[in-house]
Design a protein around this motif. Structure first.
Motif, mmCIF file in Angstrom:
data_model
loop_
_atom_site.group_PDB
_atom_site.id
_atom_site.type_symbol
_atom_site.label_atom_id
_atom_site.label_comp_id
_atom_site.label_asym_id
_atom_site.label_seq_id
_atom_site.Cartn_x
_atom_site.Cartn_y
_atom_site.Cartn_z
ATOM 1 N N MET A 1 0.853 -1.198 0.000
ATOM 2 C CA MET A 1 0.000 0.000 0.000
ATOM 3 C C MET A 1 0.889 1.249 0.000
ATOM 4 N N TYR A 3 1.471 4.538 1.185
ATOM 5 C CA TYR A 3 0.988 5.504 2.183
ATOM 6 C C TYR A 3 1.386 6.936 1.821
ATOM 7 N N ILE A 6 -1.543 9.119 1.074
ATOM 8 C CA ILE A 6 -2.610 9.225 2.072
ATOM 9 C C ILE A 6 -2.383 10.436 2.971
ATOM 10 N N PHE A 8 -2.993 11.862 6.421
ATOM 11 C CA PHE A 8 -3.364 11.382 7.750
ATOM 12 C C PHE A 8 -3.995 12.524 8.552
ATOM 13 N N LEU A 75 -2.289 -14.764 -1.308
ATOM 14 C CA LEU A 75 -3.043 -14.165 -0.203
ATOM 15 C C LEU A 75 -2.227 -14.093 1.085
ATOM 16 N N ARG A 77 -0.232 -12.329 3.906
ATOM 17 C CA ARG A 77 -0.175 -10.989 4.501
ATOM 18 C C ARG A 77 0.289 -11.132 5.940
ATOM 19 N N VAL A 79 2.654 -9.132 9.276
ATOM 20 C CA VAL A 79 3.458 -8.030 9.798
ATOM 21 C C VAL A 79 4.579 -8.594 10.662
ATOM 22 N N GLY A 134 -2.124 0.440 16.517
ATOM 23 C CA GLY A 134 -2.220 0.134 15.084
ATOM 24 C C GLY A 134 -2.042 1.357 14.191
ATOM 25 N N ASN A 135 -2.151 2.574 14.782
ATOM 26 C CA ASN A 135 -1.968 3.795 13.970
ATOM 27 C C ASN A 135 -0.512 3.903 13.498
ATOM 28 N N LEU B 145 -9.711 -19.145 5.478
ATOM 29 C CA LEU B 145 -9.676 -17.841 6.156
ATOM 30 C C LEU B 145 -10.648 -17.742 7.323
ATOM 31 N N ARG B 176 -7.739 -5.782 0.338
ATOM 32 C CA ARG B 176 -6.636 -6.501 0.983
ATOM 33 C C ARG B 176 -7.061 -7.104 2.310
ATOM 34 N N GLY B 178 -9.387 -8.791 2.935
ATOM 35 C CA GLY B 178 -9.880 -10.142 2.729
ATOM 36 C C GLY B 178 -8.825 -11.223 2.864
ATOM 37 N N ARG B 179 -7.541 -10.824 2.981
ATOM 38 C CA ARG B 179 -6.514 -11.864 3.141
ATOM 39 C C ARG B 179 -5.941 -11.852 4.557
ATOM 40 N N GLY B 217 -8.360 1.340 7.311
ATOM 41 C CA GLY B 217 -7.018 0.880 6.936
ATOM 42 C C GLY B 217 -6.140 1.973 6.366
ATOM 43 N N GLY B 218 -6.689 3.143 6.113
ATOM 44 C CA GLY B 218 -5.881 4.271 5.645
ATOM 45 C C GLY B 218 -4.933 4.768 6.724
ATOM 46 N N THR B 219 -5.339 4.689 7.981
ATOM 47 C CA THR B 219 -4.486 5.224 9.055
ATOM 48 C C THR B 219 -4.032 4.142 10.038
ATOM 49 N N VAL B 220 -4.707 3.003 10.003
ATOM 50 C CA VAL B 220 -4.333 1.903 10.898
ATOM 51 C C VAL B 220 -3.793 0.773 10.031
ATOM 52 N N ASN B 221 -2.696 0.188 10.451
ATOM 53 C CA ASN B 221 -2.205 -0.971 9.713
ATOM 54 C C ASN B 221 -3.046 -2.180 10.118
ATOM 55 N N LEU B 222 -3.937 -2.580 9.236
ATOM 56 C CA LEU B 222 -4.930 -3.607 9.609
ATOM 57 C C LEU B 222 -4.309 -4.985 9.839
ATOM 58 N N ALA B 223 -3.181 -5.241 9.194
ATOM 59 C CA ALA B 223 -2.545 -6.542 9.401
ATOM 60 C C ALA B 223 -1.919 -6.630 10.791
ATOM 61 N N TYR B 224 -1.777 -5.477 11.447
ATOM 62 C CA TYR B 224 -1.126 -5.405 12.758
ATOM 63 C C TYR B 224 -2.107 -5.730 13.888
ATOM 64 N N VAL B 225 -3.384 -5.515 13.626
ATOM 65 C CA VAL B 225 -4.363 -5.635 14.716
ATOM 66 C C VAL B 225 -5.133 -6.958 14.633
#
Lengths: 289, 247
Positions: A1, A3, A6, A8, A75, A77, A79, A134-135, B145, B176, B178-179, B217-225
Motif C-alpha cells: 500500500m 501511504y 494518504i 493522515f 493471499l 499478509r 506483519v 495500530g496507527n 480464512l 486486501r 480479505g486476506r 485501513g488508511g491510518t491503521v495498519n490492519l494486518a497489525y491488529v
C-alpha cells in the motif's frame, strides 16, 4: 500500500512530506533478501530516521518498527515487528509467488493519548492527537521483488526466454507467458532440438545475435503491455541494478523505444560482437586448414 | 493412496485457447471431459482425497467448501493458488460436480457460454479476487480464512461466511482486508453476535462493513491488529448498519 498518497488526520513522518520536518530515508540498499533452500530471509534496515519524539516512543515500548509483507497471488499478509531498527525474519518459499510487496513503518503498540511531535509542521502546533493501537506514526517506504525469479541466474538468457515447438508456420514470439516464448514450426524445432545444435555452446553467439536478439527486440518494443509478466520484471530488475543499463531507465520505470536496440544488446552481452568474433575464429580455422 | 495430479502449464494454456476459439465449448457439456493424461504432473506431497466427488454437494456450497478444504487441508499457500491444480480439478476430478453446480451453459441460460465456462473452469488471473471467485479455489480459501480451531465447532464462522456465496467470493476479496484472517474472523464474529442485525439486507450490510473497515485501513495498519479491533470498530457503527435498507 502506498501511504505516500494518504493524508493522515495527524502528523506522520514520511519522506518528501512536510507534516513532520525530520529526516527519514529508505532505499534498495536497506533491503537484503537472501533465498535459502526453502526460505526467503529478509534483513531490513530502518535506521535512517532522526526524530527524537518517535524514537523515544520506541524506547519506551509504545511504538515499534514494522515490515508488512503482502503477496496477492498467495493471499499472504503478515506483519513482522521489532524494537530494533534492523528487522530480520524469514518467509517459507512455499508461501510466495510472483510479486511480493513490503511496507516499512513505525506503528503504535498501544493507545497514546495526547500525542504531538515537536518537529511537526507549525499547522499542528497546539494540537494533541489521540493515537490508537495500530496507527501509523512513520512511513519509510515500500519495496517489492518477484519470488519466482532466481536473481543470481538472471544473466542467463534461459531465465527469460524459451524455445518451444508450436503449431505455427513461421517463427512466432509469444509474450503472454512468464518467459518470452519462441515458437518454432514443428519441422524447424526438430532440427533445433538436436543436441549438436541446441546444446552446442559455440553456436550460442549465432542464436543470440539472430533468433534471440530479434525476439528480445519484439519484447522490448511491446514492453509496456506485459509489465506483469516475469520476463518483464526480470528485465526491469536488471535495468535497475546493472550500471550499464541504469541510464536507460526513467523514474517512471520506462525507457525510450529509440534505445531498445542498445538495451537488447547489453542484456544479451553484446551478441553481435560475439558473433563477429566467432566468425573471425571460424575464418582463421578454415585458413589454417 | 493415489497422488494428486495437476495439469502442465502449457496444457492449461491450450485448454484456454481451445475454449477461446470455441473448438471445445461442446466438451463442457459431456459427462466426462476428455483430457490428455500425458499432460499431467504428480504432486509429490499431496494425495487425492478419498470420495471427494461424493462429498461435494452442488446444492450446498458450505458442504462442498468443507469437503474440499478437509480433502486438501495440507496444501501450501503456493499449491492453493496454483492455476494448474484448480484447472485439473475443474476438468477431471471434480468435473461432474462442476457440470451440476455451474450448468448455465448446458441449460442454455448463459448469454455467452464461452465466457461463462472461462469464468468457472479457469482462474482468470493470479490475483486475490480471482482465487476467491473461482468456484473451487474460492471454497477452499473461504474455509481457510474462516476456520477457527479454538472453537467447539471450528466451522461456526465458516457457516456465516457461506450464508451467501457472494459474501465469501465477491465482497471480501475486493480489499486486501480479505486476506487477513483476523479481520475475517472479527467480521464473522460480529455478525454472529448480532444475528438479528443481519437478518435482512445481508449483502448490503456486509458490503458496508468491508468498505468501512477498509477505510480505517488508511491510518491503521490492519494486518497489525487482531479480531478484537475489528469487533470493537464494528460495534461502534451498529446503528449505521441497522439503518441500511430501512431508509
Amino acid at each position: 500500500m502506498n501511504y505516500n498518497n494518504i493524508k493522515f488526520p495527524y502528523p506522520v513522518l514520511k519522506k518528501n512530506d512536510n507534516s513532520i520536518l525530520s529526516y527519514i530515508d529508505f532505499s534498495n540498499e536497506d533491503i537484503e533478501i537472501t533465498p535459502s533452500y526453502d526460505l526467503f530471509n529478509f534483513k531490513i534496515n530502518l535506521s535512517k530516521i532522526d526524530n527524537d519524539d518517535i524514537l523515544k516512543l520506541i524506547e519506551t515500548g509504545k511504538t515499534e518498527y514494522c515490515v508488512e509483507v503482502n503477496c496477492s497471488s498467495t493471499l499472504f499478509r503478515k506483519v513482522h515487528t521489532s524494537r530494533e531498527n534492523i528487522i530480520e525474519f524469514s518467509i517459507p518459499k512455499l508461501s510466495l509467488r510472483g510479486k511480493v510487496e513490503g511496507d516499512c513503518l513505525i506503528i503504535a503498540r498501544e493507545n497514546i493519548p495526547d500525542y504531538n511531535n515537536s518537529q511537526a509542521h507549525e499547522d499542528y502546533q497546539g494540537f494533541y492527537f489521540n493515537i490508537k493501537r495500530g496507527n501509523i506514526l512513520a512511513y519509510y517506504g515500500s519495496f517489492n521483488f518477484i519470488a519466482d525469479i532466481n536473481y543470481k541466474k538472471l544473466k542467463a538468457v534461459a531465465s527469460i526466454m524459451e524455445i518451444t515447438e508450436g503449431d505455427v508456420e513461421y517463427l512466432n514470439v509469444d509474450l503472454d507467458n512468464n518467459k518470452i516464448t519462441l515458437q518454432l514450426p514443428k519441422q524447424d524445432f526438430k532440427i533445433y532440438a538436436q543436441p549438436l545444435i541446441s546444446k552446442y555452446p559455440d553456436l550460442s553467439p549465432i542464436f543470440h545475435s539472430s533468433i534471440v536478439y530479434g525476439a528480445l527486440l519484439t519484447a522490448l518494443y511491446n514492453f509496456e503491455n506485459y509489465t506483469d509478466k516475469l520476463w518483464a520484471q526480470a528485465i526491469l530488475y536488471r535495468m535497475k541494478e546493472e550500471e550499464e543499463l541504469k541510464k536507460f531507465l526513467g523514474n517512471d520505470e520506462k525507457f525510450d523505444k529509440a534505445e531498445v536496440p542498445d538495451i537488447a544488446q547489453i542484456l544479451l552481452g553484446n551478441p553481435v560482437r560475439r558473433l563477429l568474433n566467432h566468425l573471425d575464429k571460424e575464418i582463421e580455422t578454415t585458413d589454417e586448414e | 493412496m493415489e497422488k494428486q495430479k495437476i495439469f502442465k502449464s502449457k496444457y492449461v494454456k491450450r485448454l484456454k485457447e481451445n475454449l477461446k476459439s470455441r473448438h471445445s465449448i461442446h466438451l463442457y457439456s459431456e459427462q466426462i471431459f476428455p483430457f490428455d493424461d500425458d499432460e499431467t504432473l504428480v504432486l509429490s506431497t499431496i494425495y487425492k482425497p478419498k470420495d471427494l466427488l461424493k462429498k461435494m454437494n452442488p446444492d450446498n456450497d458450505l458442504d462442498s467448501a468443507i469437503a474440499i478444504y478437509e480433502g486438501y487441508r495440507e496444501l501450501t499457500l503456493l499449491q492453493a493458488s496454483d492455476e494448474r491444480f484448480w484447472t485439473y480439478l475443474t476438468h477431471v476430478d471434480l468435473y461432474q460436480y462442476m457440470i451440476k453446480r455451474w450448468n448455465a451453459h448446458i441449460e442454455g441460460k448463459a448469454k455467452n457460454p464461452e465466457k461463462y465456462i472461462r469464468e468457472h473452469w479457469f482462474l482468470l488471473s493470479e490475483s486475490q479476487q480471482s482465487l476467491m471467485r473461482h468456484p473451487l479455489s474460492g471454497l477452499w480459501w473461504g474455509v481457510h480464512l474462516s476456520i477457527d480451531e479454538e472453537r467447539n465447532d471450528k466451522y461456526e464462522l465458516t457457516k456465516i461466511l457461506f450464508r451467501q456465496l457472494d459474501f465469501a467470493t465477491r465482497t471480501l476479496p475486493t480489499y486486501r482486508l480479505g486476506r487477513h484472517k483476523e479481520a475475517i474472523i472479527g467480521i464473522l464474529e460480529f455478525i454472529k453476535n448480532n444475528d438479528e442485525l443481519f437478518r435482512n439486507y445481508f449483502e448490503d450490510k456486509t458490503r458496508f462493513v468491508t468498505r468501512y473497515l477498509n477505510l480505517i485501513g488508511g491510518t491503521v495498519n490492519l494486518a497489525y491488529v487482531d479480531r478484537t479491533f475489528f469487533i470493537g470498530k464494528l460495534n461502534r457503527v451498529k446503528e449505521k448498519i441497522k439503518q441500511i435498507g430501512s431508509r
